[in-house]
Motif scaffolding. Structure first.
Motif, PDB file in Angstrom:
ATOM      1  N   ARG A  58      41.565  48.314  45.195  1.00 21.83           N
ATOM      2  CA  ARG A  58      42.806  48.573  44.732  1.00 21.83           C
ATOM      3  C   ARG A  58      44.194  48.242  45.336  1.00 21.83           C
ATOM      4  O   ARG A  58      44.991  47.699  44.938  1.00 21.83           O
ATOM      5  CB  ARG A  58      42.879  50.271  44.452  1.00 21.83           C
ATOM      6  CG  ARG A  58      42.175  50.866  43.530  1.00 21.83           C
ATOM      7  CD  ARG A  58      42.190  52.115  43.325  1.00 21.83           C
ATOM      8  NE  ARG A  58      41.399  52.645  42.160  1.00 21.83           N
ATOM      9  CZ  ARG A  58      40.547  53.623  42.253  1.00 21.83           C
ATOM     10  NH1 ARG A  58      40.491  54.495  43.251  1.00 21.83           N
ATOM     11  NH2 ARG A  58      39.909  54.197  41.222  1.00 21.83           N
ATOM     12  N   LEU A 111      45.781  44.741  36.641  1.00 27.33           N
ATOM     13  CA  LEU A 111      46.027  46.267  36.577  1.00 27.33           C
ATOM     14  C   LEU A 111      44.806  47.038  36.447  1.00 27.33           C
ATOM     15  O   LEU A 111      45.048  48.131  37.220  1.00 27.33           O
ATOM     16  CB  LEU A 111      47.010  46.273  35.101  1.00 27.33           C
ATOM     17  CG  LEU A 111      47.565  47.549  35.213  1.00 27.33           C
ATOM     18  CD1 LEU A 111      48.486  47.903  36.443  1.00 27.33           C
ATOM     19  CD2 LEU A 111      48.638  47.737  33.823  1.00 27.33           C
ATOM     20  N   PRO A 112      43.868  46.451  35.821  1.00 23.13           N
ATOM     21  CA  PRO A 112      42.688  47.489  35.713  1.00 23.13           C
ATOM     22  C   PRO A 112      42.152  47.880  36.954  1.00 23.13           C
ATOM     23  O   PRO A 112      41.531  48.637  37.423  1.00 23.13           O
ATOM     24  CB  PRO A 112      41.692  46.754  34.630  1.00 23.13           C
ATOM     25  CG  PRO A 112      42.635  46.033  33.764  1.00 23.13           C
ATOM     26  CD  PRO A 112      43.822  45.514  34.769  1.00 23.13           C
ATOM     27  N   ILE A 137      44.123  50.319  39.113  1.00 21.29           N
ATOM     28  CA  ILE A 137      43.946  51.556  38.432  1.00 21.29           C
ATOM     29  C   ILE A 137      42.573  52.156  38.517  1.00 21.29           C
ATOM     30  O   ILE A 137      42.476  53.361  39.191  1.00 21.29           O
ATOM     31  CB  ILE A 137      44.357  51.618  36.929  1.00 21.29           C
ATOM     32  CG1 ILE A 137      45.520  51.347  36.532  1.00 21.29           C
ATOM     33  CG2 ILE A 137      44.020  52.991  36.278  1.00 21.29           C
ATOM     34  CD1 ILE A 137      46.163  51.203  35.225  1.00 21.29           C
ATOM     35  N   TRP A 138      41.401  51.559  38.236  1.00 23.45           N
ATOM     36  CA  TRP A 138      40.184  51.806  38.405  1.00 23.45           C
ATOM     37  C   TRP A 138      39.470  51.598  39.530  1.00 23.45           C
ATOM     38  O   TRP A 138      38.110  51.964  39.626  1.00 23.45           O
ATOM     39  CB  TRP A 138      39.605  51.588  36.915  1.00 23.45           C
ATOM     40  CG  TRP A 138      39.968  52.447  35.807  1.00 23.45           C
ATOM     41  CD1 TRP A 138      40.041  53.945  35.663  1.00 23.45           C
ATOM     42  CD2 TRP A 138      40.775  51.874  34.619  1.00 23.45           C
ATOM     43  NE1 TRP A 138      40.883  54.205  34.549  1.00 23.45           N
ATOM     44  CE2 TRP A 138      41.281  52.865  33.971  1.00 23.45           C
ATOM     45  CE3 TRP A 138      41.008  50.568  34.464  1.00 23.45           C
ATOM     46  CZ2 TRP A 138      41.955  52.936  32.647  1.00 23.45           C
ATOM     47  CZ3 TRP A 138      41.831  50.506  33.071  1.00 23.45           C
ATOM     48  CH2 TRP A 138      42.551  51.642  32.355  1.00 23.45           C
TER      49      TRP A 138
END
Length: 173
Positions: free
Chosen positions: A80, A141-142, A145-146
């Motif tokens: 991340r 971005l994913p 976030i995850w």
């Protein structure tokens, strides 16, 4: 969430993570292979003050930061954070391109991929480069976030911590 859905999501994150890593390994290698050209490209944006000597350190730090973050994404270590740093760098570059577009009389080539291009035609940096960076941020971005998804150091460490907590919570037999 079912195991199949979790696996599909993890696989998607893996693909996005590795795509982002590959792109930045390529971009960093191009910049490192010709640091003078990259420094010239940075200078062309006319954002940095000349008297403070920031050009050479920045031309050195940018590709190495890209390379270290890309390597972190490959193994999924601090995935991340690595994706966030790279996304932030893309946002800063997009802002620099917008500043060039809005200041008349300044034209500069991107410099991100040397003589090569990704989505935009070769030549002066323009709105296409801003949109391109938006797309690249959307790809990263994913992961921001995850997390990094399947086959990552982060996921393995999270699993190990969960197992250790579960063992600690079990009453002694």
């Amino acid at each position: 969430m079912s195991g199949a859905a979790r696996t599909f999501g993890g696989a998607t994150l893996l693909v996005l993570r590795l795509a982002t890593a590959r792109l930045f390994i390529w971009a960093a290698s191009v910049k490192l292979s010709d640091p003078v050209a990259f420094a010239t490209s940075i200078n062309g944006f006319k954002i940095l003050p000349h008297q403070h000597g920031m050009l050479q350190p920045l031309a050195f730090m940018v590709p190495w930061t890209e390379l270290v973050c890309a390597a972190a994404l490959v193994v999924g270590f601090w995935g991340r954070s690595a994706a966030l740093v790279l996304g932030g760098m893309l946002a800063v570059f997009a802002a620099a391109v917008v500043s060039v577009i809005l200041r008349p009389g300044i034209s500069v080539e991107c410099g991100c991929f040397g003589k090569f291009t990704l989505l935009c035609p070769p030549g002066e940096a323009d709105w296409c480069n801003v949109i391109q960076n938006g797309i690249l941020i959307a790809i990263a971005l994913p992961v921001m976030i995850w997390g990094p998804g399947l086959f990552s150091w982060d996921r393995w460490a999270e699993h190990r911590c969960r197992m250790a907590r579960a063992e600690a919570a079990e009453p002694a037999a």
